[in-house]
Design a protein around this motif. Structure first.
Motif, PDB file in Angstrom:
ATOM      1  N   ALA B 115      41.899  40.212  44.826  1.00 47.40           N
ATOM      2  CA  ALA B 115      43.349  40.313  44.622  1.00 47.40           C
ATOM      3  C   ALA B 115      43.702  39.962  43.173  1.00 47.40           C
ATOM      4  N   CYS B 116      42.985  39.046  42.573  1.00 46.80           N
ATOM      5  CA  CYS B 116      43.256  38.624  41.194  1.00 46.80           C
ATOM      6  C   CYS B 116      42.784  39.653  40.178  1.00 46.80           C
ATOM      7  N   PHE B 117      41.594  40.183  40.373  1.00 49.77           N
ATOM      8  CA  PHE B 117      40.940  40.896  39.277  1.00 49.77           C
ATOM      9  C   PHE B 117      40.939  42.418  39.407  1.00 49.77           C
ATOM     10  N   THR B 118      41.567  42.941  40.470  1.00 52.37           N
ATOM     11  CA  THR B 118      41.573  44.391  40.624  1.00 52.37           C
ATOM     12  C   THR B 118      42.644  45.011  39.722  1.00 52.37           C
ATOM     13  N   PHE B 119      42.266  46.018  38.948  1.00 55.33           N
ATOM     14  CA  PHE B 119      43.214  46.686  38.055  1.00 55.33           C
ATOM     15  C   PHE B 119      44.142  47.621  38.835  1.00 55.33           C
ATOM     16  N   ASP B 120      43.537  48.422  39.703  1.00 58.82           N
ATOM     17  CA  ASP B 120      44.307  49.435  40.425  1.00 58.82           C
ATOM     18  C   ASP B 120      45.335  48.790  41.356  1.00 58.82           C
ATOM     19  N   TYR B 213      43.205  29.220  34.695  1.00 62.47           N
ATOM     20  CA  TYR B 213      43.366  30.538  35.331  1.00 62.47           C
ATOM     21  C   TYR B 213      44.203  31.492  34.482  1.00 62.47           C
ATOM     22  N   LYS B 214      45.142  30.937  33.696  1.00 61.48           N
ATOM     23  CA  LYS B 214      45.873  31.805  32.763  1.00 61.48           C
ATOM     24  C   LYS B 214      44.899  32.387  31.735  1.00 61.48           C
ATOM     25  N   GLY B 215      43.948  31.577  31.340  1.00 66.13           N
ATOM     26  CA  GLY B 215      42.909  32.052  30.422  1.00 66.13           C
ATOM     27  C   GLY B 215      42.096  33.173  31.032  1.00 66.13           C
ATOM     28  N   ARG B 216      41.720  33.004  32.306  1.00 64.28           N
ATOM     29  CA  ARG B 216      40.966  34.041  32.997  1.00 64.28           C
ATOM     30  C   ARG B 216      41.785  35.331  33.082  1.00 64.28           C
ATOM     31  N   TYR B 217      43.091  35.168  33.372  1.00 66.34           N
ATOM     32  CA  TYR B 217      43.982  36.329  33.467  1.00 66.34           C
ATOM     33  C   TYR B 217      43.980  37.091  32.153  1.00 66.34           C
ATOM     34  N   GLU B 218      44.168  36.358  31.044  1.00 66.03           N
ATOM     35  CA  GLU B 218      44.253  37.012  29.723  1.00 66.03           C
ATOM     36  C   GLU B 218      42.933  37.656  29.321  1.00 66.03           C
ATOM     37  N   HIS B 220      40.926  38.997  31.278  1.00 64.16           N
ATOM     38  CA  HIS B 220      40.721  40.190  32.104  1.00 64.16           C
ATOM     39  C   HIS B 220      41.755  41.280  31.830  1.00 64.16           C
ATOM     40  N   PHE B 221      43.002  40.874  31.745  1.00 61.78           N
ATOM     41  CA  PHE B 221      44.075  41.882  31.622  1.00 61.78           C
ATOM     42  C   PHE B 221      44.676  41.942  30.221  1.00 61.78           C
ATOM     43  N   GLY B 222      44.268  41.048  29.330  1.00 64.23           N
ATOM     44  CA  GLY B 222      44.896  40.967  28.012  1.00 64.23           C
ATOM     45  C   GLY B 222      46.158  40.125  28.086  1.00 64.23           C
ATOM     46  N   SER B 223      46.703  39.759  26.923  1.00 62.51           N
ATOM     47  CA  SER B 223      47.891  38.892  26.904  1.00 62.51           C
ATOM     48  C   SER B 223      49.087  39.635  27.478  1.00 62.51           C
ATOM     49  N   LYS B 224      49.982  38.877  28.086  1.00 62.59           N
ATOM     50  CA  LYS B 224      51.211  39.475  28.644  1.00 62.59           C
ATOM     51  C   LYS B 224      52.140  39.893  27.514  1.00 62.59           C
TER      52      LYS B 224
END
Lengths: 224, 224
Positions: B115-120, B213-218, B220-224
């Protein structure tokens, strides 16, 4: 039809290493049981009711209570029928047995799966190397005739997937993962284990596994 | 420096739910231990020697013998220090505790990860639904104050990852997985569990998890 509560039932599947684990453990304990064989791709409602979480075999039913997941079932069997223990009595040795059994499922089997199903040649080679690294840990862990010492124990039963399943998988997918040259101790162990009369009785015909895995190969890569 | 063989050592990491499990169990047992905190991305050679297979925390060392994998360690702790048992005594209840603890690691945590890391977007929605289905099983399993009954048990300790880690993960990844409306019993349990004095003492600051986890998010998805 009245069911006998005291009866031990295994919901298994011909060719499943996980239900074979359960059957070997029950046989080693000398526990009488009845086996209900489920069909691949067409599981019974009874099975699905007994294992609503994963909807898969094996399920052990005793006193009308179902238990799922083969390693959980093995622990239950060892705690319920105390004769011929499969886990050692020492807490550290028990921890090691649990560690290596989980390692077989979480690491070895995942590596084998990747080695089988990866399309990219380079990635596939990498997975083959990883599988061999995992098998090397087991090779180094084998100090006696069996992982359990002089008698078959928890890790041996968990490792049936290595002693008997890897060979038809290798043949079906055209891989070489587990050779007697690279893993002499593990290879000797696998022969010894597969030929143990109780184990041998519960192993499915190799031909069934080969046909099954050839089918998986064709599904994934197309016909040769 | 002479090491004290009898000393209990935990090689852990601030913010790891898996080493938190081990610390909670030792505290519940009243076992004194020393904690060696490893650094994320820069593990000590000692840790890697103690856990050559997975090279990760937690590792428990007692009598100079290392044990890895948090659920394996919990069983070892329960067998070595018998006061305040965390597993029930009945074999069937023990099997259920093992089943649900494995379920948390194998199913819930995998679903959360997806749920966290899926792009689609569509796949992501599917993973969110699957996570909720998994949580629903736990919601239905909760019959008393704790999974362990009136006292904290094995499943409660395993489920710390749900009681305390899911919330900062949700915030960092912009997800809603575990709400009090959808899972009222599980939500109440999580409050009760997190506020238990022994648990509360061992939980890391929420801010550390959120930053991680914000670090992991960035990443993976790049900065917001």
């Amino acid at each position: 039809m009245a069911s006998n509560k005291e009866e031990v039932k295994v919901f298994g599947m011909v060719g499943s290493p996980f239900s074979t684990r359960v059957e070997i453990a029950l046989k080693l304990k000398g526990v009488e049981y009845k086996c209900e064989n489920e069909k691949f791709g067409n599981l019974s409602d009874t099975l699905k009711n007994y294992n609503p979480v994963y909807k898969k075999v094996p399920v052990l039913v005793y006193n009308d209570k179902p238990i799922s997941e083969s390693l959980v079932i093995l622990e239950y069997i060892d705690e319920t029928w105390k004769q011929n223990p499969i886990l050692p009595s020492d807490p550290y040795q028990r921890a090691m047995a649990r560690f290596w059994s989980n390692f077989i499922d979480d690491k070895c089997m995942n590596d084998v799966r990747k080695a089988c199903f990866t399309f990219d040649e380079k990635e596939r080679e990498k997975s083959i190397e990883e599988t061999k690294e995992a098998l090397r840990f087991l090779e180094n862990e084998l100090k006696d005739k069996f992982f359990g010492g002089e008698d078959i124990g928890f890790v041996d039963i968990a490792a049936v997937i290595i002693s008997f399943w890897i060979s038809p998988i290798e043949e079906a997918f055209g891989l070489k993962l587990f050779t007697s040259e690279e893993f002499p101790k593990l290879y000797n162990w696998s022969q010894e284990f597969n030929n143990h009369p109780i184990v041998n009785e519960k192993l499915p015909p190799r031909e069934i596994l080969l046909t099954f895995y050839k089918g998986r190969y064709e599904e994934h890569f197309g016909s040769k």
